[in-house]
Design a protein around this motif. Structure first.
Motif, PDB file in Angstrom:
ATOM      1  N   ALA A  27       0.828  -1.204   0.000  1.00  0.00           N
ATOM      2  CA  ALA A  27       0.000   0.000   0.000  1.00  0.00           C
ATOM      3  C   ALA A  27       0.862   1.254   0.000  1.00  0.00           C
ATOM      4  O   ALA A  27       0.534   2.256  -0.659  1.00  0.00           O
ATOM      5  CB  ALA A  27      -0.920  -0.008   1.223  1.00  0.00           C
ATOM      6  N   MET A  28       1.972   1.225   0.734  1.00  0.00           N
ATOM      7  CA  MET A  28       2.876   2.374   0.766  1.00  0.00           C
ATOM      8  C   MET A  28       3.462   2.645  -0.614  1.00  0.00           C
ATOM      9  O   MET A  28       3.580   3.793  -1.038  1.00  0.00           O
ATOM     10  CB  MET A  28       3.979   2.121   1.787  1.00  0.00           C
ATOM     11  CG  MET A  28       5.005   3.237   1.866  1.00  0.00           C
ATOM     12  SD  MET A  28       6.160   3.101   3.248  1.00  0.00           S
ATOM     13  CE  MET A  28       6.907   1.493   2.942  1.00  0.00           C
ATOM     14  N   GLU A  29       3.811   1.571  -1.336  1.00  0.00           N
ATOM     15  CA  GLU A  29       4.344   1.740  -2.680  1.00  0.00           C
ATOM     16  C   GLU A  29       3.319   2.389  -3.600  1.00  0.00           C
ATOM     17  O   GLU A  29       3.653   3.297  -4.384  1.00  0.00           O
ATOM     18  CB  GLU A  29       4.764   0.388  -3.258  1.00  0.00           C
ATOM     19  CG  GLU A  29       5.283   0.497  -4.688  1.00  0.00           C
ATOM     20  CD  GLU A  29       5.424  -0.845  -5.370  1.00  0.00           C
ATOM     21  OE1 GLU A  29       6.289  -0.964  -6.248  1.00  0.00           O
ATOM     22  OE2 GLU A  29       4.660  -1.770  -5.047  1.00  0.00           O
ATOM     23  N   ALA A  30       2.064   1.939  -3.536  1.00  0.00           N
ATOM     24  CA  ALA A  30       1.029   2.468  -4.423  1.00  0.00           C
ATOM     25  C   ALA A  30       0.867   3.972  -4.252  1.00  0.00           C
ATOM     26  O   ALA A  30       0.751   4.719  -5.237  1.00  0.00           O
ATOM     27  CB  ALA A  30      -0.297   1.754  -4.156  1.00  0.00           C
ATOM     28  N   MET A  31       0.872   4.438  -2.998  1.00  0.00           N
ATOM     29  CA  MET A  31       0.690   5.862  -2.751  1.00  0.00           C
ATOM     30  C   MET A  31       1.947   6.653  -3.108  1.00  0.00           C
ATOM     31  O   MET A  31       1.875   7.701  -3.769  1.00  0.00           O
ATOM     32  CB  MET A  31       0.332   6.084  -1.280  1.00  0.00           C
ATOM     33  CG  MET A  31      -0.960   5.422  -0.846  1.00  0.00           C
ATOM     34  SD  MET A  31      -2.433   6.037  -1.707  1.00  0.00           S
ATOM     35  CE  MET A  31      -2.809   7.489  -0.731  1.00  0.00           C
ATOM     36  N   THR A  32       3.113   6.159  -2.713  1.00  0.00           N
ATOM     37  CA  THR A  32       4.357   6.885  -2.974  1.00  0.00           C
ATOM     38  C   THR A  32       4.608   7.019  -4.468  1.00  0.00           C
ATOM     39  O   THR A  32       5.002   8.088  -4.954  1.00  0.00           O
ATOM     40  CB  THR A  32       5.546   6.167  -2.308  1.00  0.00           C
ATOM     41  OG1 THR A  32       5.292   6.014  -0.906  1.00  0.00           O
ATOM     42  CG2 THR A  32       6.826   6.961  -2.491  1.00  0.00           C
ATOM     43  N   ALA A  33       4.401   5.936  -5.208  1.00  0.00           N
ATOM     44  CA  ALA A  33       4.645   5.962  -6.647  1.00  0.00           C
ATOM     45  C   ALA A  33       3.741   6.949  -7.363  1.00  0.00           C
ATOM     46  O   ALA A  33       4.083   7.461  -8.435  1.00  0.00           O
ATOM     47  CB  ALA A  33       4.461   4.567  -7.233  1.00  0.00           C
ATOM     48  N   ALA A  34       2.582   7.237  -6.786  1.00  0.00           N
ATOM     49  CA  ALA A  34       1.649   8.182  -7.394  1.00  0.00           C
ATOM     50  C   ALA A  34       1.962   9.629  -7.030  1.00  0.00           C
ATOM     51  O   ALA A  34       1.304  10.548  -7.519  1.00  0.00           O
ATOM     52  CB  ALA A  34       0.220   7.846  -6.971  1.00  0.00           C
ATOM     53  N   GLY A  35       2.956   9.831  -6.157  1.00  0.00           N
ATOM     54  CA  GLY A  35       3.307  11.182  -5.751  1.00  0.00           C
ATOM     55  C   GLY A  35       2.681  11.612  -4.448  1.00  0.00           C
ATOM     56  O   GLY A  35       2.616  12.816  -4.157  1.00  0.00           O
ATOM     57  N   VAL A  36       2.213  10.640  -3.645  1.00  0.00           N
ATOM     58  CA  VAL A  36       1.632  10.934  -2.338  1.00  0.00           C
ATOM     59  C   VAL A  36       2.643  10.507  -1.271  1.00  0.00           C
ATOM     60  O   VAL A  36       2.807   9.304  -1.024  1.00  0.00           O
ATOM     61  CB  VAL A  36       0.298  10.183  -2.127  1.00  0.00           C
ATOM     62  CG1 VAL A  36      -0.290  10.508  -0.754  1.00  0.00           C
ATOM     63  CG2 VAL A  36      -0.695  10.530  -3.233  1.00  0.00           C
TER      64      VAL A  36
END
Length: 458
Positions: A27-36
Motif C-alpha cells: 500500500a505504501m508503494e502504491a501511494m508513494t509511486a503516485a506522488g503521495v
C-alpha cells in the motif's frame, strides 16, 4: 464532500492499518509511486513521530491481524484504529491482501469492519479488492487472480485453494464475507461503473435498510479503477472506513491524477545494484518456490531451515548456529545467501508441519510464529556480523517478525523492484539499522527472477 472540489486539501489524505507487513509496504508503494508522500510505522504513530516526516500525506501502521483470531482483533484493533483516526485523515483504510483470504476464525475481515465502523462511522463502507497492476480482478463480485499469465477464479486458484491457513473456497466476495459478519453487503458492478450508474447504485445500497452497508466495487481495468476511486472519494462524506486491498490506493490516486491533483508521471526510480544480499523466506507458495530455485541456480547460497529443530527449545540454538555458519560463510565470500523454511506447498516440511507443531506442544499458529521468529533471529545475527546494505524477507508473518526484531520504527519507499514489493528504507534510533534497505515480499509477489532483481536492481 461533493465532486465540486478543485484540489486536494492540505493534511493527510488517508491513514491505513496493514493486516500484515508485506501488504503494508504494498500500500505504501502504491501511494508513494503516485506522488503521495507516505510513511509506514511499526507502532501507533503520534503527532510527535510525524514531525520527522514533514509533508507526509498518507500514514500507515503495519500489523499482523491477517493471522489472528477475532478475540485478538477485539483486543488490539480498537487502539490501532483510534490512533489512526486521531490523525484526521478522511479515509481509514484496513488494508487486506488482494486475494481477500480470511475466515471467521483467522484474519476475519468482517470482524475488522465491525470494529472499524465503530471508530470511523460513515453511512457506507466501500471495499475495493481488484488491482490490475497486481493482476487481481473483480468482476460482478467475483475475484480473479492471474498466475504466469493464466487467470483463475479465486476458488480455483492453484495457491489460494490450498492455502494452509485460510484457503479460499468461494470467489464471490459477498458470499465469502457473509460468513464473517451479519452486516448486509452491496455491489457496484463493472457495467454500472462504465455506464455512469455507479452513484445511483450506491444510493440503492445505502437506502435498502438501516445501518451502513459494505459495498464491493468491481475493478477489472484502468477505467473501472478510476471510477471506483471517483465513487469513494466523492462519496466519502464526513469520513469512511474501508476494508480494501491496495486496489483502494490505486483507485484513489488514479482519480486524483485524472483531476490534475497529482503529477501525471510520478513513478519510482529503479533500485540500484548492491554487491550481495541476505534473504529469509517463510513463504510456502509455489511462486516463492520458483524464486528459491532460481536463486539456487544463479549463485545464491540457499540453506533450508529444519522446522522440527527450530520448534524444539533444546535444538533451536544449534540449528540457528548451523544456518548462521553456512549463510555467514557465503556472505564473507561475497556471495548472496538465502535461508528458507519451505520450497512450495508440496514440500515435505509443509506436509509434516502439523506433526512438528504437535510434537513441540504448539498450535499451528504458534508454530508458524516460531518459524518466523527463527528466521528473524537469523537475519538479526547476520546483520550484526556483516555490514549488509540490503536484505529481503519473503512471507507476511516472517516480514513482521524480522522488522520487529531489528528495532525498526518506520519505513519509507526508496525504489521499485517488482509490483507490490518495493525497496524500502528503514528508520531506526539504532544507527546500525537506520538507513538499512529492505524488501518485504508477499508469497504471491514477483516473478521467477525476483531475487536477481533484488540484488541487481534495474
Amino acid at each position: 464532500m461533493s465532486a465540486a472540489e478543485d484540489t486536494l486539501a492540505d493534511g493527510l489524505l488517508l491513514a491505513y492499518y496493514g493486516d500484515d507487513f508485506t501488504g503494508s509496504t504494498d500500500a505504501m508503494e502504491a501511494m508513494t509511486a503516485a506522488g503521495v508522500p507516505t510513511v509506514l510505522f511499526l507502532q501507533p504513530p503520534t503527532p510527535e513521530a510525524l514531525q520527522r516526516f514533514p509533508g507526509v500525506r498518507c500514514v500507515g501502521l503495519a500489523g499482523s491481524s491477517r493471522g489472528r483470531s477475532p478475540e485478538w482483533m477485539a483486543a488490539h484493533l480498537p487502539q490501532a484504529f483510534a490512533s489512526l483516526k486521531a490523525l484526521g485523515a478522511p479515509i481509514l483504510h484496513y488494508k487486506v491482501c488482494s486475494t481477500f483470504d480470511s475466515s471467521p476464525a483467522i484474519g476475519s475481515i468482517g470482524c475488522a469492519i465491525e470494529i472499524g465502523l465503530q471508530h470511523m462511522g460513515g453511512d457506507w463502507s466501500p471495499t475495493v479488492v481488484g488491482a490490475p497492476r497486481l493482476r487481481r480482478y473483480q468482476v460482478f463480485g467475483h475475484l480473479f487472480a492471474a498466475v504466469d499469465g493464466v487467470g483463475y477464479r479465486l476458488d480455483r486458484h492453484p495457491t489460494m485453494l490450498r492455502h494452509p491457513v485460510t484457503p479460499m473456497g468461494e470467489s464471490d466476495l459477498r458470499r465469502h464475507l457473509a460468513a464473517q459478519t451479519p452486516r448486509r453487503t452491496g455491489l457496484v458492478d463493472m457495467v454500472q461503473l462504465k455506464v455512469g450508474d455507479a452513484q445511483a447504485q450506491l444510493t440503492v445500497c445505502r437506502q435498502a435498510e438501516a445501518g451502513a452497508p459494505i459495498v464491493f466495487i468491481d475493478v477489472m481495468d484502468d477505467e473501472t479503477l478510476l471510477e471506483a476511486g471517483r465513487l469513494v472519494w466523492t462519496q466519502r462524506g464526513g469520513g469512511l472506513f474501508s476494508a480494501s486491498s491496495s486496489g483502494l490506493s490505486y483507485a484513489l490516486t488514479a482519480y486524483w491524477r485524472s483531476q490534475g491533483w497529482l503529477p501525471a508521471n510520478a513513478g519510482l526510480p529503479a533500485a540500484t545494484p548492491v554487491p550481495m544480499i541476505a534473504a529469509v523466506s517463510g513463504s510456502c507458495s509455489p511462486v516463492s518456490a520458483g524464486q528459491i530455485r532460481w536463486a539456487r541456480a544463479h549463485g545464491f547460497a540457499t540453506e533450508r531451515l529444519d522446522i522440527a529443530a527450530c520448534l524444539l527449545p533444546d535444538r533451536r540454538e544449534a540449528e540457528l548456529q548451523r544456518l548462521l555458519a553456512q549463510a555467514g560463510s557465503a556472505l564473507s565470500a561475497g556471495r548472496s545467501a538465502l535461508v528458507f523454511s519451505a520450497e512450495g506447498p508440496d514440500d515435505p516440511a509443509v506436509q509434516a508441519f502439523d506433526q512438528h507443531a504437535a510434537r513441540a506442544g504448539l498450535s499451528r499458529t504458534e508454530a508458524a510464529r516460531a518459524v518466523g521468529a527463527c528466521l528473524a533471529e537469523i537475519m538479526r545475527r547476520l546483520l550484526d556480523q556483516h555490514p549488509l546494505q540490503r536484505v529481503v524477507v519473503a512471507g507476511g508473518d516472517s516480514s513482521g517478525e524480522v522488522a520487529s526484531v531489528l528495532g525498526i520504527e518506520a519505513l519509507t519507499v526508496l525504489a521499485r523492484v517488482t509490483p507490490g514489493a518495493p525497496l524500502c528504507r528503514a528508520w531506526s534510533a539504532n544507527p546500525r539499522r537506520d538507513g538499512l534497505e529492505l524488501i518485504l515480499k508477499g508469497g504471491q509477489m514477483g516473478g521467477e527472477a525476483f531475487y536477481g532483481q533484488a540484488l541487481q536492481g534495474g
